[in-house]
Design an enzyme around this catalytic site. Sequence first.
Site, short mmCIF file in Angstrom:
data_model
loop_
_atom_site.label_atom_id
_atom_site.label_comp_id
_atom_site.label_asym_id
_atom_site.label_seq_id
_atom_site.Cartn_x
_atom_site.Cartn_y
_atom_site.Cartn_z
N CYS C 33 0.67 -1.15 -0.14
CA CYS C 33 -0.03 0.00 0.04
C CYS C 33 0.83 1.36 -0.02
O CYS C 33 0.23 2.37 -0.31
CB CYS C 33 -0.88 0.24 1.12
SG CYS C 33 -2.28 -1.21 1.30
N CYS C 102 -3.75 8.56 5.96
CA CYS C 102 -2.79 8.34 6.64
C CYS C 102 -2.95 8.55 8.09
O CYS C 102 -2.58 8.10 8.96
CB CYS C 102 -1.52 9.22 6.25
SG CYS C 102 -1.07 8.91 4.41
#
Lengths: 373, 373, 146, 146
Positions: C33, C102
């Site tokens: 990812c 994030c």
Amino acid sequence: MLPYFTDIYGNPSSVHSIGRDAKRVIDTERAKIAEILGAKPREIFFTASGSEADNWAIKGVAAANRKKGNHIITTSIEHHAVLHTCQYLERQGFEVTYLPVDSYGKVSIEDVEKAVRKDTILISIMHANNEIGTIQPIAEIGELAKSKGIPFHTDAVQTTGTIPVNVKDLNVDMLSLSAHKFHGPKGIGVLYARNGRIGDNLIHGGAQEANKRAGTENIPYIVGMSTALQLAVENMEENRKKVQMLRDDIISFVLNNIDHVRLNGHPTDRLPGNANFSFNYIEGESLLLMLDMKGICASSGSACTSGSLDPSHVLLAIGLSHEVAHGSVRFSLSDENTQEDVDYLKEALPGIVKTLRNISPLYNGRKEGNNHV
Amino acid sequence: MLPYFTDIYGNPSSVHSIGRDAKRVIDTERAKIAEILGAKPREIFFTASGSEADNWAIKGVAAANRKKGNHIITTSIEHHAVLHTCQYLERQGFEVTYLPVDSYGKVSIEDVEKAVRKDTILISIMHANNEIGTIQPIAEIGELAKSKGIPFHTDAVQTTGTIPVNVKDLNVDMLSLSAHKFHGPKGIGVLYARNGRIGDNLIHGGAQEANKRAGTENIPYIVGMSTALQLAVENMEENRKKVQMLRDDIISFVLNNIDHVRLNGHPTDRLPGNANFSFNYIEGESLLLMLDMKGICASSGSACTSGSLDPSHVLLAIGLSHEVAHGSVRFSLSDENTQEDVDYLKEALPGIVKTLRNISPLYNGRKEGNNHV
Amino acid sequence: MYSEVVMDHFANPRNVGVIENPDGVGQVGNAKCGDIMKIYLKIENETIVDVKFQTFGCAAAIASSSMATEMIKGKSVDEALAITNKAVLEALQGLPPAKIHCSLLAEEAIHAAIMDYRLKTGGSVDNIRKCDGCCNACDIEHDHVV
Amino acid sequence: MYSEVVMDHFANPRNVGVIENPDGVGQVGNAKCGDIMKIYLKIENETIVDVKFQTFGCAAAIASSSMATEMIKGKSVDEALAITNKAVLEALQGLPPAKIHCSLLAEEAIHAAIMDYRLKTGGSVDNIRKCDGCCNACDIEHDHVV
Ligand SMILES: Cc1ncc(COP(=O)(O)O)c(C=O)c1O
Ligand SMILES: Cc1ncc(COP(=O)(O)O)c(C=O)c1O
């Protein structure tokens, strides 16, 4: 102070004298560009970008040949202007073969030959890749295409103005280029088409560009592109040597001074200004931003996809894992770069890589013998 | 002097700081243009011309809705960017209704309503005609289209910057404009699309323009277009009054002082700067060239078709015979014209018409009672 | 693109490193990812007395880790669990839409580290999320603010 | 677009007008095509002693008429018949491709006027073309230089 009762002041398609002057300018620049490419003036069509040229070449042939066949051959490492166009055509019922490349990013001619079918209507393979810089054997593929009677298009956006691009030597039927890659303006390009033969128009309308591409002509940018190309070609050999030397300096420095690093692309058949590396254990955007903070501009992935989070399709196609692809950065040198620039980079890069690796659990995992990569 | 190891210096799609500055400029100008048009920034898409905007709007909706229906409604007096696109789509299997216009060049709303079918996927009707200047009842047609649930596109290339163009007031779903019609640069335009909804892309590739229109952005022209539009809108009322007065002076002079002449287009619902006449018994190109020799620039037919010999499709659509259509000339006034220009024209025109009529067998035939026209 | 706070936490990340013999350690994300976050906790009397992180990822991931570790340092474990990605986002003065995941990753890394602590110490794991934080890697419908 | 010779013959056309009681008159083209050319001849002893024209058409049509009439003035009828559109084109220093038919129109107009003269005087019409010169209006395969 003479009266102009017209909204088409200087519109090159109009009959009056100012329009005729404008038309003359366009024709002159068209002829100059044609000569540089080894083409005839009537084979040069102005577009507003390299992307438009790619789209036009491919969609035009596809739409015009639907009855003849619906198979297109391209590669898995094309620029999105070609790749997304082909994917679109797949949704429209065309079949597309995306040829693989080797670990250097090279297409094999045998693979092209094997992919050819009775219903193949177009082969489109880029001259050099924008991310890893690998140059393809276009002349040989062109010969093969000719022997099979299949139209052959190449995206020469990365090569025109940088290395020799001659449509005859390259054996291509169509070729795309974009001015901003050789210091010309952004927003102008060319589609070359042998004997002026393209498929259907992409932009229908007025009679501009021999009835093949409508829209009032952008004369300043045509002149700008032509001038930039002229200059680029005049200084090509000198610039190529200089840029290549700087590039090789960066490459050997990085390979000799930084661990766990890989050069992407072909060692010799590569664009003079391209140096693309994968730095294991770190992520490209972070690296880029740290370089940026030191005033060094580089790129990760390709410019067009840097808004996206997926790693570059080109890096995956040459066999990199996702994690290594994520840690890739490209340095693109031009004749405007100096040895000073390179020295500055050599000074800054190892420290940045070290800092980011120190933050990285992958690098530390590796040291503990728990290697993720 | 900092090192840029990238070929995407200032490429607005890239992540580094210069790219970000460029993106900010584009977004700022996009917002300014949106505000002027009564739109949201994300509804504004930059193109390289009015023609591209027209092609994109129409082909995009057509390609995306092929399964839903294949009928398109437009008019017989559209610009070639719309007309040739529709004709192309007919060759691709779409059905197109070309609505007639009355002798002033007006579309009737009843005709639009009658033409609507279950499988109608798009209505495209221009805001004002580029040759005869007639302004269409776009807001009313838009209301009708909305009530039928059919997307409605208007080519506002001739009106934007000249008369008020507000996408909400006009009830349109898509709208094309081109910068060079309001003194902006040639080679840049806009497609407005309500809620950012367009059909398929015309130019696939990079992620520019919200993934909908690939190609490195032409920032100088975007800024130029935005600035020009700003200026045009600020001075619109003043310019409109001034230009209209000059136009009306020409119209009344010509109608009162030259025999066998006809004003083409609507007497009041017309572009402020458009004066289009048919001078019987003479041919337009000759008239144009004689004016040109006196330093007066006008146009015959439309700019884009002046390479062709066929008379304008617009003049035929308002019912002119071929011979009368051949004798038509358009004077397009802008805010840069002065009363002096008009006086100079009034001085020159009658003599030129007389000279050409004296050469003409039709005029002399007429005098002999052997009237060809 | 990034706020000044993000740039500061990226350029000068707080709490980078490893805690030897941590009371809790959690790792989320995966290299595929493009993001991996690992958080180490030192906990005394249910209070987080020290925290360190290591992150492989973009500037937003590094800044989120740095900010999140700052936010939980000195807090009780339950207070730390109550810190959502929204709080991290706000403290960072926002992130670009494509980077919001994030901040989620940071929340998940804290939860994973506390989960490890609770499992080691036999505490309740009821109020701990088990997502690995990699948005492409899981099919769970999240109720986070994204 | 146009040569200087064309512009001169357009701006100052020679032989414009009508001949009263002409020995031959011919008209070709039609207004629908955008070009009509009418030529009047005064002929004495098989020599063209005077010629006039009237033209409805573009600059190329007017210049072609002017040039063609100049070229046949003073010539014998047979000499005039031998003048092709190619000769007119050359004398004009060329025309744009889309305008070449105008030179053809001039040739045809001369032929039509001479045809009229021959029919009136009972001469041979063998070497006279009968095309009306409007390229869109006839289906005849031309062997002219176009
Ligand atoms: C009504 C109309 N539509 C479209 C166009 C095409 O605009 P562009 O030349 O920018 O492609 C024009 C201009 O010529 C026009 O007048
Ligand atoms: C190989 C290649 N093809 C096409 C393009 C698209 O060119 P443009 O930005 O002019 O549309 C680019 C540039 O980004 C490129 O590198």
